[in-house]
Design an enzyme around this catalytic site. Sequence first.
Site, PDB file in Angstrom:
ATOM      1  N   LYS A 184       3.985   7.993  15.399  1.00  0.00           N
ATOM      2  CA  LYS A 184       3.606   8.587  14.106  1.00  0.00           C
ATOM      3  C   LYS A 184       2.507   7.719  13.508  1.00  0.00           C
ATOM      4  O   LYS A 184       2.773   6.655  12.961  1.00  0.00           O
ATOM      5  CB  LYS A 184       4.841   8.594  13.199  1.00  0.00           C
ATOM      6  CG  LYS A 184       4.836   9.595  12.047  1.00  0.00           C
ATOM      7  CD  LYS A 184       3.619   9.630  11.164  1.00  0.00           C
ATOM      8  CE  LYS A 184       3.777   8.934   9.839  1.00  0.00           C
ATOM      9  NZ  LYS A 184       2.529   8.960   9.051  1.00  0.00           N
ATOM     10  N   GLU A 187      -1.362   9.196   8.109  1.00  0.00           N
ATOM     11  CA  GLU A 187      -2.071  10.440   7.776  1.00  0.00           C
ATOM     12  C   GLU A 187      -3.574  10.190   7.564  1.00  0.00           C
ATOM     13  O   GLU A 187      -4.393  11.101   7.689  1.00  0.00           O
ATOM     14  CB  GLU A 187      -1.493  11.056   6.504  1.00  0.00           C
ATOM     15  CG  GLU A 187      -1.782  10.217   5.273  1.00  0.00           C
ATOM     16  CD  GLU A 187      -0.921  10.578   4.079  1.00  0.00           C
ATOM     17  OE1 GLU A 187      -1.306  11.501   3.359  1.00  0.00           O
ATOM     18  OE2 GLU A 187       0.112   9.920   3.862  1.00  0.00           O
ATOM     19  N   GLY A 236       3.753  -1.739   8.600  1.00  0.00           N
ATOM     20  CA  GLY A 236       3.305  -1.196   7.322  1.00  0.00           C
ATOM     21  C   GLY A 236       3.689  -2.141   6.205  1.00  0.00           C
ATOM     22  O   GLY A 236       3.957  -3.328   6.432  1.00  0.00           O
ATOM     23  N   THR A 240       7.666  -0.069   2.203  1.00  0.00           N
ATOM     24  CA  THR A 240       8.102   0.991   3.122  1.00  0.00           C
ATOM     25  C   THR A 240       9.072   0.417   4.155  1.00  0.00           C
ATOM     26  O   THR A 240      10.029   1.090   4.553  1.00  0.00           O
ATOM     27  CB  THR A 240       6.884   1.649   3.817  1.00  0.00           C
ATOM     28  OG1 THR A 240       5.903   1.961   2.837  1.00  0.00           O
ATOM     29  CG2 THR A 240       7.272   2.911   4.535  1.00  0.00           C
ATOM     30  N   GLY A 241       8.829  -0.815   4.569  1.00  0.00           N
ATOM     31  CA  GLY A 241       9.729  -1.472   5.528  1.00  0.00           C
ATOM     32  C   GLY A 241      11.166  -1.498   5.032  1.00  0.00           C
ATOM     33  O   GLY A 241      12.107  -1.307   5.805  1.00  0.00           O
ATOM     34  N   GLU A 258       7.022  -5.065  11.225  1.00  0.00           N
ATOM     35  CA  GLU A 258       5.827  -5.910  11.034  1.00  0.00           C
ATOM     36  C   GLU A 258       5.267  -5.551   9.669  1.00  0.00           C
ATOM     37  O   GLU A 258       4.677  -4.487   9.495  1.00  0.00           O
ATOM     38  CB  GLU A 258       4.791  -5.631  12.134  1.00  0.00           C
ATOM     39  CG  GLU A 258       5.295  -5.878  13.548  1.00  0.00           C
ATOM     40  CD  GLU A 258       5.483  -7.344  13.859  1.00  0.00           C
ATOM     41  OE1 GLU A 258       4.874  -8.191  13.173  1.00  0.00           O
ATOM     42  OE2 GLU A 258       6.260  -7.659  14.775  1.00  0.00           O
ATOM     43  N   CYS A 292      -3.233  -7.613   7.702  1.00  0.00           N
ATOM     44  CA  CYS A 292      -1.970  -8.263   7.319  1.00  0.00           C
ATOM     45  C   CYS A 292      -2.094  -9.781   7.336  1.00  0.00           C
ATOM     46  O   CYS A 292      -1.406 -10.462   6.585  1.00  0.00           O
ATOM     47  CB  CYS A 292      -0.854  -7.797   8.231  1.00  0.00           C
ATOM     48  SG  CYS A 292      -1.218  -8.064   9.967  1.00  0.00           S
ATOM     49  N   GLU A 393       0.464  -8.996  -2.268  1.00  0.00           N
ATOM     50  CA  GLU A 393      -0.510  -8.648  -1.230  1.00  0.00           C
ATOM     51  C   GLU A 393      -1.627  -7.823  -1.876  1.00  0.00           C
ATOM     52  O   GLU A 393      -1.342  -6.829  -2.549  1.00  0.00           O
ATOM     53  CB  GLU A 393       0.172  -7.842  -0.115  1.00  0.00           C
ATOM     54  CG  GLU A 393      -0.740  -7.645   1.066  1.00  0.00           C
ATOM     55  CD  GLU A 393      -0.057  -6.953   2.239  1.00  0.00           C
ATOM     56  OE1 GLU A 393       0.723  -6.017   2.014  1.00  0.00           O
ATOM     57  OE2 GLU A 393      -0.333  -7.354   3.387  1.00  0.00           O
TER      58      GLU A 393
HETATM   59  P1  NAP Z   1       2.594   1.957   4.594  1.00  0.00           P
HETATM   60  O1  NAP Z   1       2.155   2.756   3.447  1.00  0.00           O
HETATM   61  O2  NAP Z   1       3.871   1.225   4.520  1.00  0.00           O
HETATM   62  O3  NAP Z   1       2.579   2.966   5.843  1.00  0.00           O
HETATM   63  C1  NAP Z   1       2.823   2.555   7.175  1.00  0.00           C
HETATM   64  C2  NAP Z   1       3.229   3.748   8.007  1.00  0.00           C
HETATM   65  O4  NAP Z   1       4.504   4.215   7.545  1.00  0.00           O
HETATM   66  C3  NAP Z   1       2.298   4.951   7.890  1.00  0.00           C
HETATM   67  O5  NAP Z   1       2.259   5.652   9.116  1.00  0.00           O
HETATM   68  C4  NAP Z   1       2.984   5.782   6.824  1.00  0.00           C
HETATM   69  O6  NAP Z   1       2.608   7.118   6.852  1.00  0.00           O
HETATM   70  C5  NAP Z   1       4.424   5.595   7.232  1.00  0.00           C
HETATM   71  N1  NAP Z   1       5.416   5.866   6.178  1.00  0.00           N
HETATM   72  C6  NAP Z   1       5.226   6.096   4.855  1.00  0.00           C
HETATM   73  N2  NAP Z   1       6.408   6.277   4.232  1.00  0.00           N
HETATM   74  C7  NAP Z   1       7.370   6.167   5.182  1.00  0.00           C
HETATM   75  C8  NAP Z   1       8.797   6.236   5.167  1.00  0.00           C
HETATM   76  N3  NAP Z   1       9.485   6.462   4.037  1.00  0.00           N
HETATM   77  N4  NAP Z   1       9.468   6.051   6.324  1.00  0.00           N
HETATM   78  C9  NAP Z   1       8.810   5.789   7.471  1.00  0.00           C
HETATM   79  N5  NAP Z   1       7.447   5.715   7.555  1.00  0.00           N
HETATM   80  C10 NAP Z   1       6.745   5.904   6.421  1.00  0.00           C
HETATM   81  O7  NAP Z   1       1.513   0.866   4.997  1.00  0.00           O
HETATM   82  P2  NAP Z   1      -0.047   1.062   5.091  1.00  0.00           P
HETATM   83  O8  NAP Z   1      -0.583   1.148   3.703  1.00  0.00           O
HETATM   84  O9  NAP Z   1      -0.364   2.135   6.075  1.00  0.00           O
HETATM   85  O10 NAP Z   1      -0.504  -0.305   5.767  1.00  0.00           O
HETATM   86  C11 NAP Z   1      -0.774  -1.448   5.052  1.00  0.00           C
HETATM   87  C12 NAP Z   1       0.406  -2.390   5.104  1.00  0.00           C
HETATM   88  O11 NAP Z   1       0.738  -2.667   6.457  1.00  0.00           O
HETATM   89  C13 NAP Z   1       0.123  -3.733   4.477  1.00  0.00           C
HETATM   90  O12 NAP Z   1       1.232  -4.135   3.712  1.00  0.00           O
HETATM   91  C14 NAP Z   1      -0.050  -4.654   5.686  1.00  0.00           C
HETATM   92  O13 NAP Z   1       0.210  -6.009   5.452  1.00  0.00           O
HETATM   93  C15 NAP Z   1       0.907  -4.067   6.641  1.00  0.00           C
HETATM   94  N6  NAP Z   1       0.548  -4.446   8.001  1.00  0.00           N
HETATM   95  C16 NAP Z   1       1.334  -5.352   8.651  1.00  0.00           C
HETATM   96  C17 NAP Z   1       0.979  -5.756   9.927  1.00  0.00           C
HETATM   97  C18 NAP Z   1       1.821  -6.735  10.687  1.00  0.00           C
HETATM   98  O14 NAP Z   1       1.662  -6.829  11.893  1.00  0.00           O
HETATM   99  N7  NAP Z   1       2.710  -7.478  10.028  1.00  0.00           N
HETATM  100  C19 NAP Z   1      -0.161  -5.245  10.538  1.00  0.00           C
HETATM  101  C20 NAP Z   1      -0.928  -4.322   9.829  1.00  0.00           C
HETATM  102  C21 NAP Z   1      -0.561  -3.913   8.565  1.00  0.00           C
HETATM  103  P3  NAP Z   1       1.386   7.610   5.906  1.00  0.00           P
HETATM  104  O15 NAP Z   1       0.284   6.607   6.005  1.00  0.00           O
HETATM  105  O16 NAP Z   1       1.010   8.905   6.508  1.00  0.00           O
HETATM  106  O17 NAP Z   1       1.953   7.687   4.518  1.00  0.00           O
END
Ligand code: NAP
Length: 505
Positions: A184, A187, A236, A240-241, A258, A292, A393
């Site tokens: 997944k 979007e 993410g 959301t985690g 992650e 991240c 963050e």
């Molecule tokens: P996000 O909003 O948490 O979204 C991550 C993924 O989860 C997307 O595919 C999102 O879909 C999906 N999602 C949204 N709501 C969900 C739910 N309730 N249940 C399951 N999945 C759901 O994060 P992001 O804004 O895309 O990414 C930025 C974040 O990722 C930052 O906090 C960054 O630090 C973190 N990150 C961490 C790492 C690591 O390796 N530690 C690496 C890269 C990024 P949609 O986008 O379609 O809503």
Amino acid sequence: MSTPTITKTEARLIGHIIADQEANRADEAIDRRAPGTDEVVSQVLAGGSAEVAAAVRAARTAFDSGAWPKMSVAERALYLNRVADLIDANADQLARLDAEESGKPITTAEGDIGGAAGLWRYAAALALTMKGQTFTGNGPDYTGLVLREPVGVVGLIIPWNFPALILSQKLPFALAAGCTAVVKPSEFTSSSAHLLVKLIAQAGVPAGVVNLVVGDGRAGQALTESDDVDLVSFTGSTATGRRVLAAAAGNMKKLSLELGGKAANIVFADADLEDAAAGVVHGVTFNNGECCVSQPRLLVHASVADEFIQEVSRRMQRVRVGQPLDRETQLGALIHAPHLKRVKSFISGAQEYGGDVITGGQPLSDAALGKGQFMAPALIDRVAADAPIFQEEIFGPVLGVTRFTTASEAIGLANGVQYGLANTIWSKNTDTVLDVAKALKSGTVYVNTTIDAPPQMPFGGYKASGIGREMGEAGFEEFTELKSVSIRTGKRVNSFPQTDWEGVA
Ligand code: NAP
């Protein structure tokens, strides 16, 4: 040669791919506007629980009765290497899709795709090393076997900041172990995942082994709630985690999380200050600061602070902000307007806590940047450790400076946040480097380099930055289960304790 602006692109329709069948129609689709131009470049079908259930069924069938988990590791490795070759052959298109939809500079996207192909090859090599253990020291008639098995059907949830790269930090490792998958993507950035899943089919990976469901968070939520998914690997935000953690409780699926980060660059007075200044600017502007392991906190020894901040400021002002597809661009467009607004709000917020804006944060007037989500990288001095800019963050090109006078003070500041993903040390003193590296509570420590992670190094977080590891042998092992098989051979000499062995027929 530079490409001044993005050329107008026909909007692509991005659908689910389930058992190699592509869905092209739906009542609901999400427009994706390019962050550099605000033009609609793709339309993404809005998958939900029905599509997730169909994809999980396909992956379940491929796992329970398909060839993939039973195949020899050599054969699986062959397929993974073929995918890597196809990624290389389609690198330009993959890089363009990621740059256009995420707003990252095209040169960064090209680096991502090169890294992605490398991860598929590394996972292929790891597949060949898949092994268990044998224990023979418990009596002459005892053999203990520890079998390593694929965990089953895995759900892989990908963020928007490194679409093809993070997919490749998960999927080839899962496939190497013999798992089948439902992917997944975000979007905002689904096109490269869509192309990658097609390339995987082209490489000959059997239908149903890799399935794609596109859509927003509802699709991710359905995947984490599914009782037929054995593991979810999620990258993410920490917020959301936490939702993923709660949703996974239903069937107690395994989880790899992650999550967010808040890395510090710690600059000691004995560092090579020129290298450190270059590293600090790279650390906060690489991938638009939407990384991240981005380094939005600069902790600098008070004795060199003024001179060092001046050099960092000079370098930040020279960072070229521009259209993502322009090869000269070093800092592209942030992912979308609400995110840009939030990133900028940290600058005014820091001022309320006594911070001094040294450079950046002002609106950009360049006409070529039109309607895009651009900002000049910002540097803020005298950031207080309790200010939101220090604690939260940011995920954008905003750097806050805090001074320290002793190593223990620097360690306390670096560790004084909820996150523990990465930190960087700049020092030429081996004692300082080792003492500080050991004291930092983060899964990664860079020393005299930054954002530098070859695939052999396990990657993941302490504290609220996550659970589990990606890449390295540990990343492969996440997708496996261990089964202990205890065997006694020959006629049993001793009866079992507390058992009337004579009485058992
Ligand atoms: P996000 O909003 O948490 O979204 C991550 C993924 O989860 C997307 O595919 C999102 O879909 C999906 N999602 C949204 N709501 C969900 C739910 N309730 N249940 C399951 N999945 C759901 O994060 P992001 O804004 O895309 O990414 C930025 C974040 O990722 C930052 O906090 C960054 O630090 C973190 N990150 C961490 C790492 C690591 O390796 N530690 C690496 C890269 C990024 P949609 O986008 O379609 O809503």
